[in-house]
Design an enzyme around this catalytic site. Structure first.
Site, mmCIF file in Angstrom:
data_model
loop_
_atom_site.group_PDB
_atom_site.id
_atom_site.type_symbol
_atom_site.label_atom_id
_atom_site.label_comp_id
_atom_site.label_asym_id
_atom_site.label_seq_id
_atom_site.Cartn_x
_atom_site.Cartn_y
_atom_site.Cartn_z
ATOM 1 N N ASN A 106 -26.752 -69.845 92.933
ATOM 2 C CA ASN A 106 -27.227 -68.493 92.596
ATOM 3 C C ASN A 106 -26.172 -67.707 91.839
ATOM 4 O OD1 ASN A 106 -29.418 -69.335 94.037
ATOM 5 N ND2 ASN A 106 -29.201 -67.849 95.697
ATOM 6 N N THR A 151 -44.917 -41.178 52.276
ATOM 7 C CA THR A 151 -45.427 -40.908 53.612
ATOM 8 C C THR A 151 -46.902 -41.305 53.601
ATOM 9 O OG1 THR A 151 -46.090 -38.623 53.134
ATOM 10 C CG2 THR A 151 -43.858 -38.961 53.968
ATOM 11 N N HIS A 152 -47.368 -41.876 54.695
ATOM 12 C CA HIS A 152 -48.748 -42.385 54.773
ATOM 13 C C HIS A 152 -49.038 -43.401 53.670
ATOM 14 C CE1 HIS A 152 -49.578 -39.104 57.614
ATOM 15 N NE2 HIS A 152 -48.924 -38.332 56.773
ATOM 16 N N SER A 273 -47.713 -71.682 45.735
ATOM 17 C CA SER A 273 -49.008 -72.118 46.263
ATOM 18 C C SER A 273 -49.255 -73.564 45.861
ATOM 19 C CB SER A 273 -50.126 -71.231 45.711
ATOM 20 O OG SER A 273 -51.392 -71.805 45.963
ATOM 21 N N LYS A 279 -48.666 -68.287 41.788
ATOM 22 C CA LYS A 279 -48.258 -67.564 42.996
ATOM 23 C C LYS A 279 -46.764 -67.661 43.270
ATOM 24 C CE LYS A 279 -50.448 -65.831 45.677
ATOM 25 N NZ LYS A 279 -51.131 -66.496 46.806
ATOM 26 N N ASN A 281 -44.861 -66.363 46.721
ATOM 27 C CA ASN A 281 -45.216 -65.770 48.009
ATOM 28 C C ASN A 281 -43.998 -65.339 48.829
ATOM 29 O OD1 ASN A 281 -47.947 -66.322 47.474
ATOM 30 N ND2 ASN A 281 -47.758 -68.372 48.364
ATOM 31 N N GLU A 286 -43.159 -62.599 55.725
ATOM 32 C CA GLU A 286 -44.330 -62.751 56.590
ATOM 33 C C GLU A 286 -43.965 -63.437 57.905
ATOM 34 O OE1 GLU A 286 -47.278 -63.138 52.705
ATOM 35 O OE2 GLU A 286 -46.872 -64.885 53.949
ATOM 36 N N TYR A 313 -32.267 -63.569 95.308
ATOM 37 C CA TYR A 313 -32.607 -64.545 94.290
ATOM 38 C C TYR A 313 -33.959 -65.205 94.583
ATOM 39 C CZ TYR A 313 -32.532 -68.508 91.145
ATOM 40 O OH TYR A 313 -32.863 -69.411 90.171
ATOM 41 N N GLN A 318 -35.256 -68.140 86.992
ATOM 42 C CA GLN A 318 -34.867 -69.242 86.119
ATOM 43 C C GLN A 318 -35.521 -69.121 84.753
ATOM 44 O OE1 GLN A 318 -34.857 -73.567 87.409
ATOM 45 N NE2 GLN A 318 -36.749 -73.541 86.225
#
Length: 431
Positions: A106, A151-152, A273, A279, A281, A286, A313, A318
């Site tokens: 422990n 903003t937004h 791609s 493409k 990417n 992501e 304990y 664990q």
């Protein structure tokens, strides 16, 4: 057929575990990263036993030398601690068993995990610090470029790229401070707490704590073997960092799209791609964004794991370790790949400037000019809003003039002073 070593607790239960139960309950492979920390703590424990007269000098020396040579070599061992003791017994015979005096798995587990957590926090801080340095370097080199602030996700006011990158650096520096705090929280030694109530052998926990470089020994033995708050602190720091990285990831996805075209990832950090030849990417962004969701889940799981555990304990604890290992791996890898991405990304100055200079992002500045001339801001706001609604595009002030007017501390035109302050903070947090 390999004969499984007897568990350290086999004196009470002689028949042993069913193989399926054994496989279900062990974490030797996942815990291999604890090996150097367990060895270090064991060497300190031997020093303490010698100091307290529980081992003579020659036996203590033999144990320390043998411990220093232990390598990861599991043989159906129940855990790292059992593996180490088995190897010691194979090399030293009965003397190898003496290393366990005054200890329980422990407090062994707790101290090794704390030592790992301290190094993990420092390593995470270094990885995030590398990304901060990359952001500061890019901000110094191209910080005068002008783009719209949002903003937004709507164009708001013109800002400098340096100001924008400094914002990310500011958030990441808070993350580094959280990792530092998590490392400090882990710096309490549980050695000497035993299974839960210490030992009658006359141990010296303070000596062990000092030898390990910990800031303190435990205050309460029950708490010492059951406390994993330091892992929660570490995983929380990692989760908040991942959230910040995910926000940066989403921004990279947007900025490198054709719709924004503010930036382009280098070929070394982008993918193509298999079907569409045109493409390019932003997979790296992501993946960071996706792994942030998993990181949030890990933290939530760890909190749920802790919520119903009585003192002291329990074996549930664990399963905190593999989650913490994965959390630290995720944040370090994400910060490192983002450092590569931001070091090599190309910014499209013309596109950013054109978006900022759309004739509307300076509308606030036009309203504030009316305030200087004596109007209330509310009246000025309505007047300028009506002109915008009528289709007017403002040519004065220019976006350069609008940015230059915001030169106070923490504002876009003062970004170079921000960078100096952020650099000083970074140097103080990550030497």
């Amino acid at each position: 057929m390999t004969t499984r070593p007897k568990p350290l607790w086999s004196g009470r239960l002689e028949r042993g575990l069913d193989p399926e139960v054994f496989d279900f309950s062990v974490l030797v492979e996942q815990d291999r990263r604890l090996l150097p920390y367990d060895i270090r703590a064991s060497i300190v424990h031997v020093r303490m036993l010698e100091r307290q007269g529980l081992l003579d000098a020659s036996d203590a020396r033999a144990l320390r030398d043998a411990l220093a040579e232990v390598e990861f070599a599991p043989d159906r061992d129940e855990d790292i601690h059992s593996m180490i003791e088995r190897i010691l017994v194979e090399r030293l015979g009965e003397l190898g068993k003496r290393v366990h005096a005054g200890r329980s798995r422990n407090d062994q587990t707790a101290v090794a995990t704390r030592l790992w957590a301290r190094d993990a926090a420092a390593g995470a801080a270094r990885s995030v610090g590398k990304l901060v340095q990359t952001l500061l370097d890019r901000a110094r080199g191209e910080g005068d470029l002008i783009l719209p602030g949002y903003t937004h996700l709507q164009r708001a006011q013109p800002i400098t790229l340096g100001h924008h990158l400094a914002a990310h650096a500011t958030a990441l520096l808070r993350d580094i401070a959280r990792f530092d705090a998590a490392g400090e929280a882990a710096a309490v030694s549980p050695l000497g707490a035993g299974a839960l109530a210490g030992s009658s052998l006359g141990l010296d926990p303070e000596f062990s704590a000092d030898e390990l470089g910990m800031t303190a020994s435990f205050e309460n033995s029950l708490d010492a073997v059951s406390d994993r708050d330091f892992l929660l602190d570490l995983c929380y720091a990692a989760t908040v960092t991942m959230v910040h990285l995910s926000r940066m990831a989403e921004e990279l996805v947007l900025w490198t799209s054709q719709e924004f075209a503010f930036a382009e990832l280098a070929d070394s950090v982008a993918t193509g791609s298999s079907m569409m030849p045109q493409k390019k990417n932003p997979d790296v962004a992501e993946l960071v964004r996706g792994r942030t969701g998993i990181a949030i889940g890990r933290l939530t799981g760890l909190l749920a794991l802790h919520k119903g555990i009585p003192l002291s304990y329990n074996r549930d604890l664990q399963d905190t370790r593999p989650e913490a290992y994965e959390q630290i791996d995720a944040v370090r890898q994400s910060a490192e790949v983002f450092s590569l991405a931001y070091a090599t990304i190309g910014f499209n100055a013309d596109t950013m400037h054109a978006a900022a200079a759309d004739g509307r992002t300076v509308a606030t500045d036009v309203a504030e000019r009316l305030v200087v001339e004596g109007s209330t801001f509310r009246d000025a706001h309505h007047a300028v809003a009506a002109r915008v609604a009528a289709g007017e595009q403002f040519t004065s002030p220019t976006v350069e003039e609008a940015v230059a007017a915001r030169h106070a501390r923490g504002m876009p035109a003062a970004y170079r002073e921000q960078l100096d302050r952020l650099q000083a903070r970074l140097d103080g947090l990550v030497p």
